[in-house]
Design an enzyme around this catalytic site. Structure first.
Site, PDB file in Angstrom:
ATOM      1  N   CYS A 129      -4.648  -8.433  -0.499  1.00  0.00           N
ATOM      2  CA  CYS A 129      -3.736  -8.313   0.645  1.00  0.00           C
ATOM      3  C   CYS A 129      -3.430  -6.822   0.807  1.00  0.00           C
ATOM      4  O   CYS A 129      -4.190  -5.982   0.313  1.00  0.00           O
ATOM      5  CB  CYS A 129      -2.485  -9.178   0.472  1.00  0.00           C
ATOM      6  SG  CYS A 129      -1.402  -8.735  -0.890  1.00  0.00           S
ATOM      7  N   THR A 168      -0.913  -4.935  -0.411  1.00  0.00           N
ATOM      8  CA  THR A 168      -0.523  -4.324  -1.685  1.00  0.00           C
ATOM      9  C   THR A 168      -1.070  -5.053  -2.915  1.00  0.00           C
ATOM     10  O   THR A 168      -1.028  -4.504  -4.016  1.00  0.00           O
ATOM     11  CB  THR A 168       1.013  -4.333  -1.828  1.00  0.00           C
ATOM     12  OG1 THR A 168       1.442  -5.702  -1.770  1.00  0.00           O
ATOM     13  CG2 THR A 168       1.687  -3.529  -0.721  1.00  0.00           C
ATOM     14  N   HIS A 208      -5.784  -8.820 -23.075  1.00  0.00           N
ATOM     15  CA  HIS A 208      -4.526  -9.302 -23.668  1.00  0.00           C
ATOM     16  C   HIS A 208      -3.866 -10.458 -22.927  1.00  0.00           C
ATOM     17  O   HIS A 208      -3.153 -11.245 -23.551  1.00  0.00           O
ATOM     18  CB  HIS A 208      -3.524  -8.146 -23.759  1.00  0.00           C
ATOM     19  CG  HIS A 208      -3.847  -7.173 -24.849  1.00  0.00           C
ATOM     20  ND1 HIS A 208      -2.980  -6.190 -25.271  1.00  0.00           N
ATOM     21  CD2 HIS A 208      -4.969  -7.030 -25.618  1.00  0.00           C
ATOM     22  CE1 HIS A 208      -3.536  -5.486 -26.246  1.00  0.00           C
ATOM     23  NE2 HIS A 208      -4.749  -5.965 -26.467  1.00  0.00           N
TER      24      HIS A 208
HETATM   25  C1  RB5 Z   1       0.844  -7.876   5.465  1.00  0.00           C
HETATM   26  O1  RB5 Z   1       1.363  -6.951   6.374  1.00  0.00           O
HETATM   27  C2  RB5 Z   1       1.347  -7.559   4.061  1.00  0.00           C
HETATM   28  O2  RB5 Z   1       2.694  -7.836   3.952  1.00  0.00           O
HETATM   29  C3  RB5 Z   1       0.541  -8.328   3.039  1.00  0.00           C
HETATM   30  O3  RB5 Z   1      -0.808  -8.023   3.185  1.00  0.00           O
HETATM   31  C4  RB5 Z   1       0.845  -8.040   1.574  1.00  0.00           C
HETATM   32  O4  RB5 Z   1       0.815  -6.665   1.318  1.00  0.00           O
HETATM   33  C5  RB5 Z   1       1.995  -8.703   0.994  1.00  0.00           C
HETATM   34  O5  RB5 Z   1       2.302  -8.551  -0.204  1.00  0.00           O
END
Ligand code: RB5
Length: 140
Positions: free
Chosen positions: A64, A66, A97
């Site tokens: 995603c 992050t 681990h």
């Molecule tokens: C999407 O904008 C973003 O919130 C998602 O990809 C992710 O980073 C959420 O944790």
């Protein structure tokens, strides 16, 4: 078989990872998403986590923006140990681990080359077992 999934923020990196995995000889189950149209990452996290928890797939990769939301959602599924990694040592240690069974990546945090390095490390590093097995057994 390796399960992969992404939301709109991770779809292009996910597609790169699918190509890498196929080139490396892995069988891949791609749970989507398949376009950059905005979508909800927990749907894809659950699909990949269920595939790994059920044994259909041996490991999973989720992407995603992050990597964080994917990991939070995937870790709600019993038997899943999902880890967000952005550098090589974490990808290695979470296999050695924690016996992590899903790698979560942030497409807005790392570049494609780093992502590919982390995927390779994640899939080739063995769990050490022993005291670490005792510890991960205490998760549930
Ligand atoms: C999407 O904008 C973003 O919130 C998602 O990809 C992710 O980073 C959420 O944790």
């Amino acid at each position: 078989m390796i399960a992969v999934g992404a939301d709109h923020a991770g779809v292009f990196l996910k597609n790169d990872i699918v190509k890498l995995l196929e080139k490396e000889g892995y069988e891949v189950k791609d749970f989507g998403t398949y376009s950059d149209e905005s979508c909800d990452y927990p749907i894809y996290a659950k699909a990949v986590a269920d595939a790994v928890a059920s044994g259909l797939c041996e490991k999973g990769i989720l992407v995603c923006g992050t990597g964080i939301g994917m990991s939070m959602a995937a870790n709600k599924v019993k038997g899943i140990r999902a880890a967000v990694c952005s550098e090589a040592k974490s990808a290695e240690m979470t296999r050695r681990h924690n016996d992590a069974n899903i790698l979560c990546l942030g497409a807005r945090m790392i570049d494609e080359k780093t992502a590919e390095e982390l995927v390779k490390i994640f899939l080739s590093t063995e769990f050490e077992g022993g005291k670490h097995l005792r510890r991960i057994s205490m998760f549930s």
